[in-house]
Structure formats: C-alpha cells, structure tokens
Design a protein around this motif. Structure first.
Motif, PDB file in Angstrom:
ATOM      1  N   ALA A  54     -24.407  -9.998   1.112  1.00 21.74           N
ATOM      2  CA  ALA A  54     -24.152 -11.243   1.841  1.00 21.74           C
ATOM      3  C   ALA A  54     -25.466 -11.868   2.323  1.00 21.74           C
ATOM      4  CB  ALA A  54     -23.224 -10.984   3.023  1.00 21.74           C
ATOM      5  N   ILE A  55     -26.387 -11.041   2.812  1.00 25.07           N
ATOM      6  CA  ILE A  55     -27.676 -11.551   3.287  1.00 25.07           C
ATOM      7  C   ILE A  55     -28.467 -12.154   2.132  1.00 25.07           C
ATOM      8  CG2 ILE A  55     -29.917 -10.864   4.215  1.00 25.07           C
ATOM      9  CD1 ILE A  55     -28.456  -8.821   5.951  1.00 25.07           C
ATOM     10  N   SER A  86     -20.446 -12.974   9.092  1.00 27.69           N
ATOM     11  CA  SER A  86     -19.368 -13.290   8.162  1.00 27.69           C
ATOM     12  C   SER A  86     -18.710 -12.022   7.616  1.00 27.69           C
ATOM     13  CB  SER A  86     -19.894 -14.144   7.004  1.00 27.69           C
ATOM     14  OG  SER A  86     -20.750 -13.400   6.154  1.00 27.69           O
ATOM     15  N   GLN A 145     -23.199 -22.655  -2.301  1.00 26.95           N
ATOM     16  CA  GLN A 145     -22.473 -21.437  -1.963  1.00 26.95           C
ATOM     17  C   GLN A 145     -21.067 -21.441  -2.551  1.00 26.95           C
ATOM     18  OE1 GLN A 145     -22.595 -20.830   2.299  1.00 26.95           O
ATOM     19  NE2 GLN A 145     -24.678 -20.050   2.240  1.00 26.95           N
ATOM     20  N   ALA A 185     -24.679 -14.571   7.783  1.00 32.61           N
ATOM     21  CA  ALA A 185     -24.287 -13.661   6.709  1.00 32.61           C
ATOM     22  C   ALA A 185     -23.753 -12.351   7.274  1.00 32.61           C
ATOM     23  CB  ALA A 185     -25.475 -13.395   5.792  1.00 32.61           C
ATOM     24  N   PRO A 231     -20.798 -16.183   2.620  1.00 28.61           N
ATOM     25  CA  PRO A 231     -21.543 -14.965   2.275  1.00 28.61           C
ATOM     26  C   PRO A 231     -20.681 -13.704   2.324  1.00 28.61           C
ATOM     27  CG  PRO A 231     -22.813 -16.337   3.779  1.00 28.61           C
ATOM     28  CD  PRO A 231     -21.434 -16.906   3.739  1.00 28.61           C
ATOM     29  N   SER A 269     -26.819 -15.419   1.080  1.00 28.59           N
ATOM     30  CA  SER A 269     -27.007 -16.491   2.065  1.00 28.59           C
ATOM     31  C   SER A 269     -28.436 -17.033   2.032  1.00 28.59           C
ATOM     32  CB  SER A 269     -26.670 -15.975   3.462  1.00 28.59           C
ATOM     33  OG  SER A 269     -26.824 -16.986   4.430  1.00 28.59           O
TER      34      SER A 269
END
Length: 287
Positions: free
Chosen positions: A226-227, A33, A256, A30, A208, A230
């Motif tokens: 994002a974390i 990304s 996702q 994450a 993510p 994910s």
C-alpha cells in the motif's frame, strides 16, 4: 528524454514542496487505509472527509485556523455516528451515509452564503502545487505525528481492527483505541485536504489499502505494498499534472483508480487460470 520528463519539473521549488507534502500525506493515508479496510471502515474516511467542510467554513467566519475547525467537525461526525449506532438498530454504513451527507450539505450551504476566496476553493478541490509555508509545515508535522503513533501502537491497532472482542478480552482499552483511531483519521483528513481537497481525500484513505488487499492477505506485506502504491501514484500524478497542466489531486486519484482496476483484472485472470488448471488436473486424475 524520459529522464528529463521525470527530473525537469523538480527543479522548481514549488514542485519539490508539493512532492514532499504529497509523499508525507500518501505515507500516512496508505498505512491508515490498511487498518480501515481490515476494520471495514472504508466509509468512515469518506464520512469524515466530507464532514470537515462545515468546520472549515465556520473557522473562516470566526477567524480561527482552518485545520482546527476541520478536525473538530470531522471528529464530531465520528462521535455522532457512534452515538446513533449505540442507541438505535441501524447499521453503521446507513448512519454514515445520512450523517456525512447532511454535514457536507450544511457545509455547502454555509460555503455559498459567505464571501469566499481562492483558499477556500482549494479546500474543496486541493492545491498541492500552490501550497503555502503554513500549510506545508502543517501537512508535514501532522503526517509525521500520525505515522509515529501508528508505528508505536501498530500491534494494538491491528488486534483491535482484526478482532475487537479478543482485544477486549486480553485487556486492551478498546474504547480508547476506537476513538484514537477516529482522531488519527480526522487528523489525516486535515493534512490531506491541503493536497487533494475534501472531495478527493477519501481516495487516498481507501485506494492503497484495498489495492494491496486484492494482491496479498498478509497484513504487514499489505501495508508495504500500500505504501509503495501510494507513494508511486502520488509522484507520477504530480508529474502528469505538471506536464498536462491539470488538477494535481484529480490526476493522483485517477491514476490510483486506473491501477486498482488493473490489479483487479490481473487478480481475476489469475483466479481463472488457477481454476482452469485445477479442473485439468482433476480430469487427468479421473482418467
């Protein structure tokens, strides 16, 4: 009933192990990304994830640890891409398409010419629920190592990904940061292939970050979202795969992709609503 649906699978040790391995990989992927999206390197994760296959097969043939061959193969792909880019007028995405597809094809040729076992099949498609002790430790250690490096050098990485020219002007070792980021991507791929396999690992390195990018523009908020995205999708994907007896990696990636489509639709509706509101205000002022 819903509480049991969430809790009951994690009474088993293999589910607990799969969850911890998945969350550690999801955390690192994450964060990376977000940097890849900012740098415009989304295809780089795809390239390295496919390019590790020849190294994995050769490692199996030579009798050495599979992660070593995977890392070397992935990093060589990144170096080859950089060399061709610096010595030609071709764009990076074009070079990546040729290099990673060629290395993946080489890996498939080698793969079909040797006596394979189930372990190598898991490298292709992942086996999070059946991860063994060595793979589990390797995944956790690699993930924590990458996480620590990214946290310590986050400001330097951010400046490099946002504006490499400015990073060079202020005295940052741009080439060193460039290859360090490639190494971390390669290590993240090696860690993640145990969970979702070569074919699907690219999704963990793109979804993510791009999902968070659609929602917000602040980079640090983007990393946080994002974390959360994910870790949540990995946890739910593991649970869904357990209850439907499906492929864990595929369930995570499908979840996702579904969430990304929902976020994209929400953002589109929000933009349309704001546009209509702006037009109505202009009409009111015009009268």
């Amino acid at each position: 009933m819903l509480f049991e649906w969430f809790i009951q699978p994690f009474q088993y040790e293999f589910m607990q192990r799969a969850l911890l391995a998945g969350l550690s990989v999801g955390l690192v992927c994450a964060i990376l990304s977000c940097f890849l999206v900012l740098k415009g390197w989304s295809l780089m994760g795809d390239a390295i994830s496919h390019a590790v296959l020849p190294g994995i097969v050769l490692s199996y043939i030579l009798g050495i640890a599979l992660p070593i061959g995977a890392f070397i193969s992935g990093f060589l792909c990144a170096l080859l891409t950089g060399f061709i880019k610096n010595n030609s007028r071709l764009k990076e995405d074009t070079i990546l398409g040729v290099v990673y597809s060629g290395m993946f094809a080489l890996g498939l040729v080698l793969f079909t010419k040797i006596e394979t076992n189930q372990h190598l099949m898991h490298i292709l498609f992942g086996n999070m629920l059946g991860i063994n002790d060595n793979e589990y430790i390797q995944t956790i250690v690699l993930s924590l190592t990458i996480f620590a490096i990214v946290v310590i050098f986050s400001k330097q990485l951010l400046l490099y990904c946002f504006d490499s020219s400015h990073a060079r002007v202020v005295g940052l070792p741009v080439h060193f940061i460039h290859y360090s980021l490639l190494i971390m991507i390669s290590l993240a791929v090696v860690a993640a292939i145990q969970a979702v396999g070569v074919v699907l690992v690219v999704a963990l390195l793109i979804s993510p970050g791009i999902t968070a990018f659609v929602l917000v523009k602040n980079f640090w908020v983007m990393i946080f979202i994002a974390i959360i995205f994910s870790l949540t999708t990995i946890c739910l994907g593991i649970l869904i795969s357990f209850h439907i007896d499906g492929a864990t990696g595929a369930c995570i990636v499908l979840l996702q992709a579904f969430c990304f489509c929902c976020v994209l639709l929400f953002n589109r509706l929000k933009i349309n609503k704001n546009t209509m509101k702006s037009k109505q205000q202009k009409q009111v002022f015009s009268h």
